[in-house]
Scaffold this motif. Sequence first.
Motif, PDB file in Angstrom:
ATOM      1  N   GLY A   5      36.650  31.226  33.572  1.00 17.23           N
ATOM      2  CA  GLY A   5      37.023  31.876  34.819  1.00 17.23           C
ATOM      3  C   GLY A   5      38.209  31.238  35.505  1.00 17.23           C
ATOM      4  N   ALA A   6      39.221  30.871  34.726  1.00 11.83           N
ATOM      5  CA  ALA A   6      40.391  30.206  35.284  1.00 11.83           C
ATOM      6  C   ALA A   6      41.642  30.622  34.519  1.00 11.83           C
ATOM      7  CB  ALA A   6      40.226  28.687  35.215  1.00 11.83           C
ATOM      8  N   LEU A   7      42.789  30.543  35.206  1.00 17.06           N
ATOM      9  CA  LEU A   7      44.083  30.899  34.621  1.00 17.06           C
ATOM     10  C   LEU A   7      44.119  32.357  34.157  1.00 17.06           C
ATOM     11  CD1 LEU A   7      44.946  27.666  32.579  1.00 17.06           C
ATOM     12  CD2 LEU A   7      45.610  28.263  34.906  1.00 17.06           C
ATOM     13  N   THR A   8      43.358  33.189  34.829  1.00 19.05           N
ATOM     14  CA  THR A   8      43.328  34.605  34.499  1.00 19.05           C
ATOM     15  C   THR A   8      42.825  35.398  35.693  1.00 19.05           C
ATOM     16  OG1 THR A   8      42.548  36.234  32.884  1.00 19.05           O
ATOM     17  CG2 THR A   8      40.962  34.584  33.589  1.00 19.05           C
ATOM     18  N   PHE A   9      43.181  36.679  35.713  1.00 22.79           N
ATOM     19  CA  PHE A   9      42.585  37.598  36.684  1.00 22.79           C
ATOM     20  C   PHE A   9      41.376  38.264  36.020  1.00 22.79           C
ATOM     21  CE2 PHE A   9      46.897  37.213  38.367  1.00 22.79           C
ATOM     22  CZ  PHE A   9      46.636  37.025  39.723  1.00 22.79           C
ATOM     23  N   PRO A  10      40.408  38.724  36.810  1.00 21.12           N
ATOM     24  CA  PRO A  10      39.198  39.311  36.229  1.00 21.12           C
ATOM     25  C   PRO A  10      39.486  40.571  35.420  1.00 21.12           C
ATOM     26  CG  PRO A  10      38.874  38.767  38.550  1.00 21.12           C
ATOM     27  CD  PRO A  10      40.336  38.634  38.285  1.00 21.12           C
ATOM     28  N   ALA A  11      38.742  40.731  34.339  1.00 19.99           N
ATOM     29  CA  ALA A  11      38.859  41.934  33.517  1.00 19.99           C
ATOM     30  C   ALA A  11      38.553  43.166  34.361  1.00 19.99           C
ATOM     31  CB  ALA A  11      37.906  41.852  32.332  1.00 19.99           C
ATOM     32  N   GLY A  12      39.297  44.235  34.099  1.00 16.83           N
ATOM     33  CA  GLY A  12      39.069  45.486  34.803  1.00 16.83           C
ATOM     34  C   GLY A  12      39.840  45.629  36.097  1.00 16.83           C
ATOM     35  N   GLN A  41      48.756  41.265  33.960  1.00 17.63           N
ATOM     36  CA  GLN A  41      48.763  40.008  33.202  1.00 17.63           C
ATOM     37  C   GLN A  41      48.804  40.269  31.696  1.00 17.63           C
ATOM     38  OE1 GLN A  41      45.546  37.188  34.163  1.00 17.63           O
ATOM     39  NE2 GLN A  41      45.293  36.851  31.949  1.00 17.63           N
ATOM     40  N   ASP A  42      47.963  41.179  31.232  1.00 17.39           N
ATOM     41  CA  ASP A  42      47.926  41.501  29.808  1.00 17.39           C
ATOM     42  C   ASP A  42      49.230  42.149  29.357  1.00 17.39           C
ATOM     43  OD1 ASP A  42      45.383  40.456  29.674  1.00 17.39           O
ATOM     44  OD2 ASP A  42      44.366  42.406  29.694  1.00 17.39           O
TER      45      ASP A  42
END
Length: 201
Positions: A72-79, A86-87
Amino acid sequence: MYSVIGKLQSRTLRVVWMLEELGLAYELVAAAPRSPDVVAVNPTGKVPVLVVDNTPITDSTAILAYLADHHGALTFPAGTIERARQDSLTQFLLDEFDAALWMAARHSFILPEELRESAIKKSLKWEFERSQRTLVSRMGEGPYLMGESMTVPDIILTHCGMWAQIARFPIVEPKLAQYLERMCNRPALKRAMAAEGSDGD
C-alpha cells in the motif's frame, strides 16, 4: 524477508530501490542473467526475480506493482482515476524510454556481433529525445511525476535516466534533467546502489 535475484547493473536496481524506499528486509543474490541461480527460478534467464514464499515473480514492472499493491505504498489505489493515470505513465515509459534503451543495448553488446546494426541507434536517440518532450508535458507540478506523491513510474523513469547516461542518450529537457538530479540523490536509491556490498537489510 524477500529474496531478490539479479545484478544491480540491470533492472534489478529498480526492485532493490523500491524495497529500500519501503524499509523492507531483503536478501540480494547478485546473479548474472542466464546464470544457474537465475535459470533455476526463471527459465528465460532474465533478471530481476523476486522470490515470495518460494514463488518467483519475474519482470521488474510486475514486481514493482506487486510490492506497491501489497504494501500500500508508492501507488494510488486500484480502480481510481489516479491509478489509471499512474498505469498510463508506466506504460508510456516502458514503450518510449525503456524500449529504446533496451533496443540500443541489444545492438551494442547483447545480440551476436553479426546481427548488430549500429545505425539503428541514431533513430532510437531521435525517438528518445522526442519522448522526453511528451513526458515533460505530462509531468505534475510537484517533485514527482504525478505531483506530490512518489509512485512506481518515478522508479522506472529514474532508472531509465541513469541507463541513458551510461548509453550516451542525451537528456535534452531541462525539467527532466532537474527531476533526475533530485531523484538520484534520494538516500534509498544510494543505499540500493550499494546493496551488493551489504546483506541488504
